[in-house]
Design a protein around this motif. Structure first.
Motif, PDB file in Angstrom:
ATOM      1  N   VAL A  21      10.926  94.213  11.467  1.00 31.62           N
ATOM      2  CA  VAL A  21      12.229  94.331  12.121  1.00 31.62           C
ATOM      3  C   VAL A  21      12.574  95.801  12.341  1.00 31.62           C
ATOM      4  O   VAL A  21      12.006  96.689  11.714  1.00 31.62           O
ATOM      5  N   CYS A  25      18.315  95.345  13.389  1.00 30.26           N
ATOM      6  CA  CYS A  25      18.259  94.011  12.783  1.00 30.26           C
ATOM      7  C   CYS A  25      18.883  93.986  11.394  1.00 30.26           C
ATOM      8  O   CYS A  25      19.104  92.892  10.862  1.00 30.26           O
ATOM      9  N   HIS A  30      18.218  86.221   9.801  1.00 29.38           N
ATOM     10  CA  HIS A  30      16.882  85.714  10.129  1.00 29.38           C
ATOM     11  C   HIS A  30      15.768  86.582   9.553  1.00 29.38           C
ATOM     12  O   HIS A  30      14.603  86.350   9.836  1.00 29.38           O
TER      13      HIS A  30
HETATM   14  S1  SF4 Z   1      17.105  87.383  15.072  1.00 29.84           S
HETATM   15 FE1  SF4 Z   1      17.818  88.999  13.704  1.00 29.84          FE
HETATM   16  S2  SF4 Z   1      15.986  89.824  12.747  1.00 29.84           S
HETATM   17 FE2  SF4 Z   1      15.330  88.654  14.544  1.00 29.84          FE
HETATM   18  S3  SF4 Z   1      15.183  90.153  16.196  1.00 29.84           S
HETATM   19 FE3  SF4 Z   1      17.230  89.270  16.293  1.00 29.84          FE
HETATM   20  S4  SF4 Z   1      18.513  90.630  15.052  1.00 29.84           S
HETATM   21 FE4  SF4 Z   1      16.381  91.085  14.543  1.00 29.84          FE
END
Ligand code: SF4
Length: 86
Positions: A21, A25, A30
């Protein structure tokens, strides 16, 4: 918010297909940890999700929705209100 899941299913992140990430992020729900690195459980290349703006899967950031104010015609509004009283 990162899941420290070192259980079954994290092997796929260590395969080399998933990229770590990025800074944007940080705080997302996630994120999973595998081999002392953080990966996204929903997207293979997190940096690509942020290339055009906010990642649509992000749980920690929401896009700012700009709503345009609608102009109300006072004449029509009064007619509508009068019609509603009947
Ligand atoms: S879902 Fe969350 S961890 Fe995944 S790319 Fe998007 S911001 Fe990053």
């Amino acid at each position: 918010m990162a899941k420290a899941a070192q259980s079954k299913g994290t092997e796929k992140y260590a395969s080399g297909v998933f990229q770590p990430v990025i800074d944007k992020c940080a705080g997302c729900g996630h994120i999973v940890e595998a081999n002392a690195q953080q990966f996204c459980e929903t997207y293979i290349v997190p940096s690509a999700k942020w290339r055009l703006g906010i990642c649509n899967f992000a749980t920690h950031a929401k896009p700012e929705i700009v709503t345009a104010k609608t102009r109300v015609n006072p004449l029509k509004a009064s007619k509508r209100a009068a019609a509603g009283k009947k």
